[in-house]
Write a protein that holds these residues in place. Sequence first.
Motif, PDB file in Angstrom:
ATOM      1  N   VAL A   1      -3.443  44.296  58.046  1.00 25.37           N
ATOM      2  CA  VAL A   1      -2.249  45.001  57.570  1.00 25.37           C
ATOM      3  C   VAL A   1      -1.207  43.990  57.097  1.00 25.37           C
ATOM      4  N   GLY A   2      -1.041  42.920  57.856  1.00 32.58           N
ATOM      5  CA  GLY A   2      -0.094  41.880  57.460  1.00 32.58           C
ATOM      6  C   GLY A   2      -0.462  41.263  56.125  1.00 32.58           C
TER       7      GLY A   2
ATOM      8  N   ARG B   1       8.856  42.835  56.536  1.00 32.69           N
ATOM      9  CA  ARG B   1       9.495  42.693  57.846  1.00 32.69           C
ATOM     10  C   ARG B   1       8.443  42.857  58.933  1.00 32.69           C
ATOM     11  N   LEU B   2       8.636  42.149  60.021  1.00 36.96           N
ATOM     12  CA  LEU B   2       7.732  42.274  61.156  1.00 36.96           C
ATOM     13  C   LEU B   2       7.661  43.727  61.600  1.00 36.96           C
TER      14      LEU B   2
ATOM     15  N   GLN C   1       4.915  48.752  62.839  1.00 38.08           N
ATOM     16  CA  GLN C   1       4.904  50.208  62.679  1.00 38.08           C
ATOM     17  C   GLN C   1       3.589  50.673  62.078  1.00 38.08           C
ATOM     18  N   ALA C   2       3.096  49.956  61.059  1.00 40.38           N
ATOM     19  CA  ALA C   2       1.831  50.337  60.423  1.00 40.38           C
ATOM     20  C   ALA C   2       0.660  50.200  61.389  1.00 40.38           C
TER      21      ALA C   2
ATOM     22  N   LEU D   1       7.180  36.108  63.601  1.00 44.45           N
ATOM     23  CA  LEU D   1       6.583  36.492  62.322  1.00 44.45           C
ATOM     24  C   LEU D   1       5.962  35.266  61.667  1.00 44.45           C
ATOM     25  N   ALA D   2       6.610  34.125  61.778  1.00 43.04           N
ATOM     26  CA  ALA D   2       6.074  32.905  61.165  1.00 43.04           C
ATOM     27  C   ALA D   2       4.699  32.571  61.738  1.00 43.04           C
ATOM     28  N   GLU D   3       4.537  32.689  63.043  1.00 39.32           N
ATOM     29  CA  GLU D   3       3.235  32.416  63.652  1.00 39.32           C
ATOM     30  C   GLU D   3       2.189  33.421  63.165  1.00 39.32           C
ATOM     31  N   LEU D   4       2.570  34.688  63.058  1.00 40.72           N
ATOM     32  CA  LEU D   4       1.654  35.701  62.518  1.00 40.72           C
ATOM     33  C   LEU D   4       1.266  35.352  61.085  1.00 40.72           C
TER      34      LEU D   4
END
Length: 136
Positions: free
Chosen positions: A21-22, A35-36, A41-42, A58-61
Amino acid sequence: MSKKAYTEQEREQVGRDLLSVGLEMLSQRGLKNTRLQDILQAVGISKPFFYGNYYTSLAELVIHIIDYEMALLLQAAKDDAARQDISLEEKINHLIQMAVHSRQHHFFVMTQEEELWVHKHLSPEDFDIYQQGQVQ
């Protein structure tokens, strides 16, 4: 709303969903417009569950999404290489087209601005790990 309890298989699926999804959101919106909270949410999880079980930011993701994407690109290149029905030139062209038209192919190519954002939001140790992964 996220669940209160997850099985090990569900946790693994959530981890895969965070990456897929990301990647989809980043490839379509870019880092600046993703946005994270949109990703969470998704996927259907809360921020506390995300931070408690998966990544610290978020950066690590994003770094893990890039690693996931690299594996997908490598597999696509291997699949093309194995094809006997197209020429070497067509195989190379397909890979180049995937990179050039990354959004159409659902791949995320960071801009220089996005690279700087990642650098700013990762610890020096995590950024070194990211750079080593890029070299590989």
